[in-house]
Design a protein around this motif. Structure first.
Motif, mmCIF file in Angstrom:
data_model
loop_
_atom_site.group_PDB
_atom_site.id
_atom_site.type_symbol
_atom_site.label_atom_id
_atom_site.label_comp_id
_atom_site.label_asym_id
_atom_site.label_seq_id
_atom_site.Cartn_x
_atom_site.Cartn_y
_atom_site.Cartn_z
ATOM 1 N N LYS A 83 39.414 54.562 -11.570
ATOM 2 C CA LYS A 83 38.070 54.933 -11.129
ATOM 3 C C LYS A 83 37.532 53.811 -10.251
ATOM 4 C CE LYS A 83 38.710 57.008 -15.307
ATOM 5 N NZ LYS A 83 39.714 56.611 -16.327
ATOM 6 N N VAL A 84 37.042 54.163 -9.081
ATOM 7 C CA VAL A 84 36.546 53.155 -8.146
ATOM 8 C C VAL A 84 35.217 53.605 -7.563
ATOM 9 C CG1 VAL A 84 38.856 52.344 -7.548
ATOM 10 C CG2 VAL A 84 37.810 54.175 -6.207
ATOM 11 N N PHE A 85 34.423 52.625 -7.128
ATOM 12 C CA PHE A 85 33.167 52.937 -6.461
ATOM 13 C C PHE A 85 33.445 53.414 -5.036
ATOM 14 C CE2 PHE A 85 30.987 49.555 -9.251
ATOM 15 C CZ PHE A 85 30.669 50.509 -10.209
ATOM 16 N N ALA A 86 32.614 54.330 -4.564
ATOM 17 C CA ALA A 86 32.703 54.760 -3.171
ATOM 18 C C ALA A 86 32.141 53.650 -2.286
ATOM 19 C CB ALA A 86 31.917 56.050 -2.961
ATOM 20 N N ASP A 91 33.923 45.676 0.452
ATOM 21 C CA ASP A 91 32.759 44.809 0.271
ATOM 22 C C ASP A 91 31.439 45.480 0.639
ATOM 23 O OD1 ASP A 91 31.903 42.276 -0.687
ATOM 24 O OD2 ASP A 91 31.473 41.627 1.358
ATOM 25 N N ILE A 92 31.432 46.817 0.879
ATOM 26 C CA ILE A 92 30.185 47.510 1.224
ATOM 27 C C ILE A 92 30.054 48.747 0.338
ATOM 28 C CG2 ILE A 92 28.756 48.510 3.045
ATOM 29 C CD1 ILE A 92 30.426 47.015 5.086
ATOM 30 N N THR A 98 28.294 55.363 -6.675
ATOM 31 C CA THR A 98 29.081 56.587 -6.822
ATOM 32 C C THR A 98 30.476 56.230 -7.314
ATOM 33 O OG1 THR A 98 27.847 57.641 -5.019
ATOM 34 C CG2 THR A 98 29.968 58.616 -5.620
ATOM 35 N N LEU A 99 30.826 56.757 -8.473
ATOM 36 C CA LEU A 99 32.133 56.473 -9.059
ATOM 37 C C LEU A 99 33.077 57.635 -8.788
ATOM 38 C CD1 LEU A 99 33.556 54.287 -10.839
ATOM 39 C CD2 LEU A 99 33.148 55.832 -12.768
ATOM 40 N N MET A 100 34.191 57.345 -8.133
ATOM 41 C CA MET A 100 35.203 58.353 -7.833
ATOM 42 C C MET A 100 36.200 58.459 -8.982
ATOM 43 S SD MET A 100 36.031 57.193 -3.918
ATOM 44 C CE MET A 100 37.619 58.041 -3.983
ATOM 45 N N GLN A 120 37.824 57.829 0.253
ATOM 46 C CA GLN A 120 36.782 56.965 -0.311
ATOM 47 C C GLN A 120 35.651 56.745 0.699
ATOM 48 O OE1 GLN A 120 37.972 52.886 -1.114
ATOM 49 N NE2 GLN A 120 36.742 52.850 -2.979
ATOM 50 N N ALA A 121 36.013 56.467 1.944
ATOM 51 C CA ALA A 121 35.004 56.270 2.987
ATOM 52 C C ALA A 121 34.246 57.562 3.268
ATOM 53 C CB ALA A 121 35.670 55.761 4.263
ATOM 54 N N ALA A 122 34.955 58.686 3.220
ATOM 55 C CA ALA A 122 34.310 59.976 3.461
ATOM 56 C C ALA A 122 33.260 60.273 2.402
ATOM 57 C CB ALA A 122 35.363 61.081 3.485
ATOM 58 N N ILE A 123 33.601 60.010 1.149
ATOM 59 C CA ILE A 123 32.658 60.256 0.058
ATOM 60 C C ILE A 123 31.435 59.356 0.200
ATOM 61 C CG2 ILE A 123 32.345 59.988 -2.440
ATOM 62 C CD1 ILE A 123 35.275 60.955 -2.716
#
Length: 212
Positions: A83-86, A91-92, A98-100, A120-123
């Motif tokens: 699980k990663v942050f969008a 670093d941004i 938002t957690l993917m 990830q960038a799209a979300i």
């Protein structure tokens, strides 16, 4: 003449004070409206191979069940389902946080690079689009959290001709639309009751037709 100017200035000052008070009232009203949990989903397909998106989102206050879920999921990593942050880029981090969460078990570095790159960038951009559109109040960007369940077609990892621009655009659009539906409680219960008998799940229909 001097008296009229003075009266005008007083009236103008009162108008400005009223406008400021009204704006402050609106901000306080937005901040006081607690969003415990909203849910939404969206399917955007029809693009090049393996670019379809079908996110499901859960949105709510960080000091409520959604915040607890984000903290729990972040600390409860599992092999194949990181699980990663969008983020817009390394670093941004985007706001609201938002957690993917991947619906597909990740088994290759190629899939990881696409999921935690283009998608990830799209979300992240889709989340900001929702804020810009007013679906998420900007004043609550630091108070809300989003859990986004992500579906990326496994075939994307092995397609040498994968269209990353289309993949980005489709997942961005789907994320923004899922958030819009969540924050506006769409489809409404009235619409669902009215159209229930007109709708058949497409894969159920394929099962009936023997084409699964």
């Amino acid at each position: 003449m001097a008296a009229e100017i003075a009266r005008y200035e007083v009236e103008r000052e009162h108008q400005l004070e009223n406008a400021i008070e009204h704006e402050q009232y609106q901000k306080e009203a937005i901040m006081s409206e607690r969003i415990i949990m909203r849910t939404g989903e969206c399917l955007v397909a029809g693009g090049p191979p393996f670019t379809a998106a079908e996110p499901e989102v859960v949105i709510g206050e960080l000091d409520g069940p959604v915040g607890t879920a984000i903290a729990t999921l972040t600390g409860g990593q599992a092999a194949g389902h990181s699980k990663v942050f969008a983020i817009l880029d390394t670093d941004i981090q985007v706001r609201p946080v938002t957690l993917m969460v991947s619906k597909v078990t990740v088994k290759s570095s190629s899939y990881t690079n696409i999921l935690m790159g283009t998608v990830q960038a799209a979300i992240a951009n889709g989340v900001l689009d929702a804020v810009r559109a007013g679906d998420i109040p900007k004043e609550k960007a630091n108070d809300l959290g989003i859990v986004c369940s992500v579906w990326l077609n496994p075939g994307a990892a092995t397609d040498p001709d994968l269209d990353h621009k289309a993949l980005f655009d489709i997942h961005r659009k789907a994320t923004a639309q899922a958030i819009h539906k969540a924050m506006n409680n769409e489809p409404t219960i009235d619409w669902l009751l009215e159209h229930q008998d007109e709708i058949t799940h497409k894969y159920y229909q394929r099962g009936l037709d023997g084409t699964l």
